[in-house]
Each structure stands twice: as C-alpha cells, then as structure tokens.
Motif scaffolding. Structure first.
Motif, PDB file in Angstrom:
ATOM      1  N   LEU A  68      45.126  40.532  46.376  1.00 58.31           N
ATOM      2  CA  LEU A  68      44.100  39.396  45.661  1.00 58.31           C
ATOM      3  C   LEU A  68      43.760  40.159  44.004  1.00 58.31           C
ATOM      4  O   LEU A  68      43.646  41.373  44.135  1.00 58.31           O
ATOM      5  CB  LEU A  68      42.672  39.208  45.985  1.00 58.31           C
ATOM      6  CG  LEU A  68      42.668  38.181  47.262  1.00 58.31           C
ATOM      7  CD1 LEU A  68      41.522  38.319  47.979  1.00 58.31           C
ATOM      8  CD2 LEU A  68      43.299  37.140  47.049  1.00 58.31           C
ATOM      9  N   PRO A  69      43.402  39.405  42.906  1.00 57.41           N
ATOM     10  CA  PRO A  69      43.226  40.162  41.665  1.00 57.41           C
ATOM     11  C   PRO A  69      42.108  40.932  41.920  1.00 57.41           C
ATOM     12  O   PRO A  69      41.044  40.306  42.320  1.00 57.41           O
ATOM     13  CB  PRO A  69      43.199  39.023  40.754  1.00 57.41           C
ATOM     14  CG  PRO A  69      43.002  37.554  41.511  1.00 57.41           C
ATOM     15  CD  PRO A  69      43.469  38.161  43.047  1.00 57.41           C
ATOM     16  N   LEU A  70      42.153  42.097  40.981  1.00 55.85           N
ATOM     17  CA  LEU A  70      40.684  42.765  41.045  1.00 55.85           C
ATOM     18  C   LEU A  70      39.882  42.185  39.926  1.00 55.85           C
ATOM     19  O   LEU A  70      40.216  42.119  38.837  1.00 55.85           O
ATOM     20  CB  LEU A  70      41.258  44.298  40.648  1.00 55.85           C
ATOM     21  CG  LEU A  70      40.045  45.358  40.787  1.00 55.85           C
ATOM     22  CD1 LEU A  70      39.686  45.540  42.276  1.00 55.85           C
ATOM     23  CD2 LEU A  70      40.753  46.965  40.575  1.00 55.85           C
ATOM     24  N   LEU A  71      38.702  42.227  40.416  1.00 58.19           N
ATOM     25  CA  LEU A  71      37.705  41.432  39.299  1.00 58.19           C
ATOM     26  C   LEU A  71      36.545  42.285  38.997  1.00 58.19           C
ATOM     27  O   LEU A  71      36.194  43.059  39.803  1.00 58.19           O
ATOM     28  CB  LEU A  71      37.252  40.058  39.962  1.00 58.19           C
ATOM     29  CG  LEU A  71      38.417  39.142  40.530  1.00 58.19           C
ATOM     30  CD1 LEU A  71      37.650  37.764  41.157  1.00 58.19           C
ATOM     31  CD2 LEU A  71      38.940  38.665  39.498  1.00 58.19           C
ATOM     32  N   THR A  72      35.894  41.749  37.755  1.00 61.27           N
ATOM     33  CA  THR A  72      34.957  42.567  37.301  1.00 61.27           C
ATOM     34  C   THR A  72      33.624  41.648  37.795  1.00 61.27           C
ATOM     35  O   THR A  72      33.869  40.840  38.687  1.00 61.27           O
ATOM     36  CB  THR A  72      34.728  42.389  35.807  1.00 61.27           C
ATOM     37  OG1 THR A  72      34.732  41.291  35.495  1.00 61.27           O
ATOM     38  CG2 THR A  72      35.984  43.281  35.328  1.00 61.27           C
ATOM     39  N   ARG A  73      32.337  42.268  37.618  1.00 59.82           N
ATOM     40  CA  ARG A  73      31.261  41.586  38.450  1.00 59.82           C
ATOM     41  C   ARG A  73      30.915  40.147  37.726  1.00 59.82           C
ATOM     42  O   ARG A  73      30.350  39.476  38.303  1.00 59.82           O
ATOM     43  CB  ARG A  73      30.041  42.565  37.841  1.00 59.82           C
ATOM     44  CG  ARG A  73      29.994  43.908  38.623  1.00 59.82           C
ATOM     45  CD  ARG A  73      28.761  44.778  38.155  1.00 59.82           C
ATOM     46  NE  ARG A  73      28.875  46.067  38.499  1.00 59.82           N
ATOM     47  CZ  ARG A  73      28.998  46.733  39.556  1.00 59.82           C
ATOM     48  NH1 ARG A  73      28.334  45.922  40.280  1.00 59.82           N
ATOM     49  NH2 ARG A  73      28.940  47.812  39.745  1.00 59.82           N
ATOM     50  N   ASP A  74      31.659  39.938  36.392  1.00 59.88           N
ATOM     51  CA  ASP A  74      31.396  38.571  35.734  1.00 59.88           C
ATOM     52  C   ASP A  74      32.844  37.783  36.242  1.00 59.88           C
ATOM     53  O   ASP A  74      33.075  37.065  35.375  1.00 59.88           O
ATOM     54  CB  ASP A  74      30.933  38.635  34.476  1.00 59.88           C
ATOM     55  CG  ASP A  74      32.220  39.615  33.564  1.00 59.88           C
ATOM     56  OD1 ASP A  74      32.915  40.285  34.301  1.00 59.88           O
ATOM     57  OD2 ASP A  74      31.827  39.178  32.195  1.00 59.88           O
ATOM     58  N   ASP A  75      33.587  38.016  37.341  1.00 58.95           N
ATOM     59  CA  ASP A  75      34.745  37.333  37.581  1.00 58.95           C
ATOM     60  C   ASP A  75      35.892  37.352  36.854  1.00 58.95           C
ATOM     61  O   ASP A  75      36.454  36.351  36.643  1.00 58.95           O
ATOM     62  CB  ASP A  75      34.364  35.953  38.096  1.00 58.95           C
ATOM     63  CG  ASP A  75      33.382  35.988  39.576  1.00 58.95           C
ATOM     64  OD1 ASP A  75      33.534  36.903  40.244  1.00 58.95           O
ATOM     65  OD2 ASP A  75      32.683  34.985  39.441  1.00 58.95           O
ATOM     66  N   ARG A  76      35.873  38.353  36.086  1.00 61.30           N
ATOM     67  CA  ARG A  76      37.394  38.528  35.174  1.00 61.30           C
ATOM     68  C   ARG A  76      38.093  39.398  35.703  1.00 61.30           C
ATOM     69  O   ARG A  76      37.858  40.334  36.203  1.00 61.30           O
ATOM     70  CB  ARG A  76      36.995  39.227  33.786  1.00 61.30           C
ATOM     71  CG  ARG A  76      35.999  38.208  32.798  1.00 61.30           C
ATOM     72  CD  ARG A  76      35.766  38.604  31.643  1.00 61.30           C
ATOM     73  NE  ARG A  76      34.838  37.945  30.923  1.00 61.30           N
ATOM     74  CZ  ARG A  76      34.429  38.386  29.577  1.00 61.30           C
ATOM     75  NH1 ARG A  76      34.912  39.413  28.992  1.00 61.30           N
ATOM     76  NH2 ARG A  76      33.227  37.639  29.131  1.00 61.30           N
ATOM     77  N   MET A  77      39.454  39.148  35.662  1.00 56.82           N
ATOM     78  CA  MET A  77      40.552  39.998  36.023  1.00 56.82           C
ATOM     79  C   MET A  77      40.707  41.125  35.348  1.00 56.82           C
ATOM     80  O   MET A  77      40.475  41.261  34.063  1.00 56.82           O
ATOM     81  CB  MET A  77      41.745  39.429  36.038  1.00 56.82           C
ATOM     82  CG  MET A  77      42.068  38.208  36.885  1.00 56.82           C
ATOM     83  SD  MET A  77      43.830  37.569  36.798  1.00 56.82           S
ATOM     84  CE  MET A  77      44.692  38.477  37.452  1.00 56.82           C
ATOM     85  N   ILE A  78      40.698  42.393  36.045  1.00 53.54           N
ATOM     86  CA  ILE A  78      40.994  43.701  35.201  1.00 53.54           C
ATOM     87  C   ILE A  78      42.493  43.990  34.917  1.00 53.54           C
ATOM     88  O   ILE A  78      43.306  44.204  35.914  1.00 53.54           O
ATOM     89  CB  ILE A  78      40.661  44.649  36.166  1.00 53.54           C
ATOM     90  CG1 ILE A  78      38.956  44.611  36.403  1.00 53.54           C
ATOM     91  CG2 ILE A  78      40.629  46.280  35.493  1.00 53.54           C
ATOM     92  CD1 ILE A  78      38.395  45.795  37.362  1.00 53.54           C
ATOM     93  N   CYS A  79      42.628  44.104  33.581  1.00 53.42           N
ATOM     94  CA  CYS A  79      44.094  44.178  33.096  1.00 53.42           C
ATOM     95  C   CYS A  79      44.130  45.155  32.289  1.00 53.42           C
ATOM     96  O   CYS A  79      43.339  45.656  31.526  1.00 53.42           O
ATOM     97  CB  CYS A  79      44.576  42.937  32.668  1.00 53.42           C
ATOM     98  SG  CYS A  79      44.471  41.743  33.762  1.00 53.42           S
ATOM     99  N   VAL A  80      45.404  45.882  32.158  1.00 56.07           N
ATOM    100  CA  VAL A  80      45.734  46.868  31.026  1.00 56.07           C
ATOM    101  C   VAL A  80      46.154  46.450  29.730  1.00 56.07           C
ATOM    102  O   VAL A  80      46.101  46.913  28.756  1.00 56.07           O
ATOM    103  CB  VAL A  80      46.436  48.070  31.672  1.00 56.07           C
ATOM    104  CG1 VAL A  80      45.793  48.825  32.647  1.00 56.07           C
ATOM    105  CG2 VAL A  80      47.865  47.544  32.071  1.00 56.07           C
TER     106      VAL A  80
END
Length: 85
Positions: A68-80
């Motif tokens: 599953l996508p790794l999300l931040t506390r505000d439900d955004r995907m963590i991308c480089v």
C-alpha cells in the motif's frame, strides 16, 4: 495405478511446502526523514520505492498481503519526485 497417482499427489503437496514466495521488488531501509513523515500504524520494516517515485509498504491483512502507499499524517503519499502527469 491409483497408488501411483496418490503418491504423485502427496509428493506435489510435500514439495509445495518448501517453496517460498518473494516480493515483486526489493525492500529497502527507510531514512529517518521518511520515518518522521509517515503516519502511525504503517509497518516500516518492508518498504520499497516504486517506479512512480513513491514509497509503498507491505500490509499484512486478514485475507492477503499487499503493498500500500506510504502515507503522511494528512493522507498524502510520500514520494521522492512528483508523478508524471
């Protein structure tokens, strides 16, 4: 003849227990910056960076295991990098 089929079937079951599945991609260690961004409740032991430039973590659900996508506390995907439009 039934004995031969029974023995062959038993061998297939016995050998299938020896096969280990591997994930589609290699998992990697997550940097401290990504750990700080990630929301709680996500397993950070098996994380991989996909071709879309985002981190995905391995989720072991009650029925299946999937990434599953790794999300931040505000439900955004963590991308480089930002995904291509």
């Amino acid at each position: 003849m039934r004995c031969v089929y029974g023995l062959a079937l038993a061998m297939v079951f016995a050998l299938s227990a020896c096969v280990a599945t591997t994930p589609e991609g290699e998992t990697e260690l997550v940097s401290e910056q990504v750990r700080e961004l990630a929301a709680p409740g996500q397993d950070l032991t098996q994380v991989r960076l996909e071709s879309d430039g985002c981190y995905w973590y391995r989720y072991n659900g009650p029925v299946e295991t999937t990434f599953l996508p790794l999300l931040t506390r505000d439900d955004r995907m963590i991308c480089v990098r930002a995904p291509a439009s």
